[in-house]
Scaffold this motif. Sequence first.
Motif, PDB file in Angstrom:
ATOM      1  N   GLY A 124       2.725 -10.821  -7.161  1.00 14.24           N
ATOM      2  CA  GLY A 124       3.300 -11.138  -8.615  1.00 14.24           C
ATOM      3  C   GLY A 124       4.680 -10.355  -9.008  1.00 14.24           C
ATOM      4  N   ILE A 125       5.041  -9.438  -7.914  1.00 17.81           N
ATOM      5  CA  ILE A 125       6.449  -9.000  -8.278  1.00 17.81           C
ATOM      6  C   ILE A 125       7.180  -8.574  -7.001  1.00 17.81           C
ATOM      7  CG2 ILE A 125       5.101  -6.665  -8.037  1.00 17.81           C
ATOM      8  CD1 ILE A 125       7.022  -5.460 -10.195  1.00 17.81           C
ATOM      9  N   SER A 126       8.580  -8.694  -7.358  1.00 18.34           N
ATOM     10  CA  SER A 126       9.245  -8.333  -5.909  1.00 18.34           C
ATOM     11  C   SER A 126       9.137  -7.145  -5.519  1.00 18.34           C
ATOM     12  CB  SER A 126      10.657  -8.810  -6.055  1.00 18.34           C
ATOM     13  OG  SER A 126      11.222  -8.177  -6.922  1.00 18.34           O
ATOM     14  N   ILE A 127       9.324  -6.962  -4.024  1.00 15.47           N
ATOM     15  CA  ILE A 127       9.183  -5.525  -3.521  1.00 15.47           C
ATOM     16  C   ILE A 127      10.315  -4.660  -4.303  1.00 15.47           C
ATOM     17  CG2 ILE A 127      10.584  -6.175  -1.639  1.00 15.47           C
ATOM     18  CD1 ILE A 127       8.904  -4.364  -0.129  1.00 15.47           C
ATOM     19  N   ARG A 157       6.196 -13.018   0.750  1.00 21.00           N
ATOM     20  CA  ARG A 157       4.707 -13.024   0.885  1.00 21.00           C
ATOM     21  C   ARG A 157       4.166 -12.011  -0.230  1.00 21.00           C
ATOM     22  NH1 ARG A 157       0.927 -15.938   0.489  1.00 21.00           N
ATOM     23  NH2 ARG A 157       2.000 -16.929   2.117  1.00 21.00           N
ATOM     24  N   TYR A 158       5.205 -10.818  -0.031  1.00 17.17           N
ATOM     25  CA  TYR A 158       4.652  -9.717  -0.816  1.00 17.17           C
ATOM     26  C   TYR A 158       4.703 -10.198  -2.419  1.00 17.17           C
ATOM     27  CZ  TYR A 158       5.245  -4.902  -3.126  1.00 17.17           C
ATOM     28  OH  TYR A 158       4.882  -3.513  -3.592  1.00 17.17           O
ATOM     29  N   ARG A 159       5.693 -10.820  -2.775  1.00 17.03           N
ATOM     30  CA  ARG A 159       5.995 -11.354  -4.042  1.00 17.03           C
ATOM     31  C   ARG A 159       5.103 -12.442  -4.572  1.00 17.03           C
ATOM     32  NH1 ARG A 159      10.508 -14.256  -3.596  1.00 17.03           N
ATOM     33  NH2 ARG A 159       9.216 -16.142  -3.341  1.00 17.03           N
ATOM     34  N   ASP A 160       4.492 -13.426  -3.721  1.00 17.18           N
ATOM     35  CA  ASP A 160       3.412 -14.174  -3.802  1.00 17.18           C
ATOM     36  C   ASP A 160       2.202 -13.711  -3.927  1.00 17.18           C
ATOM     37  OD1 ASP A 160       5.640 -16.111  -3.394  1.00 17.18           O
ATOM     38  OD2 ASP A 160       4.943 -16.745  -1.525  1.00 17.18           O
ATOM     39  N   LYS A 190      11.828  -4.732  -7.144  1.00 14.80           N
ATOM     40  CA  LYS A 190      11.359  -4.492  -8.646  1.00 14.80           C
ATOM     41  C   LYS A 190      10.248  -3.685  -8.664  1.00 14.80           C
ATOM     42  CE  LYS A 190      10.607  -6.378 -13.173  1.00 14.80           C
ATOM     43  NZ  LYS A 190      11.294  -5.512 -13.713  1.00 14.80           N
ATOM     44  N   ASN A 191       9.204  -3.718  -7.530  1.00 15.37           N
ATOM     45  CA  ASN A 191       8.057  -2.782  -7.494  1.00 15.37           C
ATOM     46  C   ASN A 191       8.630  -1.468  -7.159  1.00 15.37           C
ATOM     47  OD1 ASN A 191       5.505  -2.142  -7.843  1.00 15.37           O
ATOM     48  ND2 ASN A 191       4.703  -3.085  -6.083  1.00 15.37           N
ATOM     49  N   LEU A 192       9.563  -1.413  -6.412  1.00 16.23           N
ATOM     50  CA  LEU A 192      10.235   0.055  -5.926  1.00 16.23           C
ATOM     51  C   LEU A 192      10.981   0.627  -7.053  1.00 16.23           C
ATOM     52  CD1 LEU A 192      11.665  -0.619  -2.477  1.00 16.23           C
ATOM     53  CD2 LEU A 192       9.970   1.019  -3.047  1.00 16.23           C
ATOM     54  N   LEU A 193      11.522  -0.115  -7.959  1.00 14.56           N
ATOM     55  CA  LEU A 193      12.304   0.442  -9.000  1.00 14.56           C
ATOM     56  C   LEU A 193      10.983   1.133 -10.162  1.00 14.56           C
ATOM     57  CD1 LEU A 193      15.151  -1.877 -10.094  1.00 14.56           C
ATOM     58  CD2 LEU A 193      15.120   0.509  -9.143  1.00 14.56           C
ATOM     59  N   ASP A 199       0.884  -1.007   0.023  1.00  9.40           N
ATOM     60  CA  ASP A 199      -0.004   0.040  -0.115  1.00  9.40           C
ATOM     61  C   ASP A 199       0.876   1.300   0.001  1.00  9.40           C
ATOM     62  OD1 ASP A 199      -2.382  -1.515   0.112  1.00  9.40           O
ATOM     63  OD2 ASP A 199      -2.712  -1.235   1.928  1.00  9.40           O
ATOM     64  N   ALA A 200       1.892   1.162   0.643  1.00  9.42           N
ATOM     65  CA  ALA A 200       2.971   2.394   0.920  1.00  9.42           C
ATOM     66  C   ALA A 200       3.583   2.788  -0.420  1.00  9.42           C
ATOM     67  CB  ALA A 200       4.024   2.179   1.873  1.00  9.42           C
ATOM     68  N   ILE A 201       3.817   1.377  -1.124  1.00 13.64           N
ATOM     69  CA  ILE A 201       4.523   1.825  -2.566  1.00 13.64           C
ATOM     70  C   ILE A 201       3.409   2.076  -3.453  1.00 13.64           C
ATOM     71  CG2 ILE A 201       5.664   0.420  -4.537  1.00 13.64           C
ATOM     72  CD1 ILE A 201       6.860  -1.269  -2.346  1.00 13.64           C
ATOM     73  N   LYS A 202       2.375   1.648  -3.712  1.00 15.76           N
ATOM     74  CA  LYS A 202       1.212   2.179  -4.274  1.00 15.76           C
ATOM     75  C   LYS A 202       0.763   3.436  -4.231  1.00 15.76           C
ATOM     76  CE  LYS A 202      -2.946   0.934  -3.553  1.00 15.76           C
ATOM     77  NZ  LYS A 202      -4.006  -0.080  -2.881  1.00 15.76           N
TER      78      LYS A 202
END
Length: 122
Positions: free
Chosen positions: A69-72, A63-66, A74-77, A33-36
């Motif tokens: 569907g994306i690693s934390i 758990r985030y990745r599962d 990679k999502n931050l990038l 949620d914070a990244i979103k």
Amino acid sequence: MLQLLVALVTTYRYDGSEINAKLANSEADILHDAIKDKAFNHEEVIRILSTRSKTQLMATFNRYRDDHGISISKNLLDAGSDDFQKALHVVIRCLNDPKKYFEKVLRHAIKRTGTDEDASLV
């Protein structure tokens, strides 16, 4: 950013191997949620990254990745290029696999000729 760095070096971090799956699930959602919302400097994000054991953090990152569907990392990038976001990315990569991260930093440093004092560790 100072708040994050101070928290990382001063907070006690449990070093055991116990994992709380329910906590990993809820904290993975908090981080997502914070990244979103691009709320990288959120107190909860700093608290999670600075106080949880490395084993608990690995469970949370998995758990985030599962769940998403994306690693934390990679999502931050993909979330942008804010300085605090870059710092979080480095923190997570160092917590996740410090040896692999610093091997990459050294590899990039060795590939270049001369020195680059302004180079980013990201």
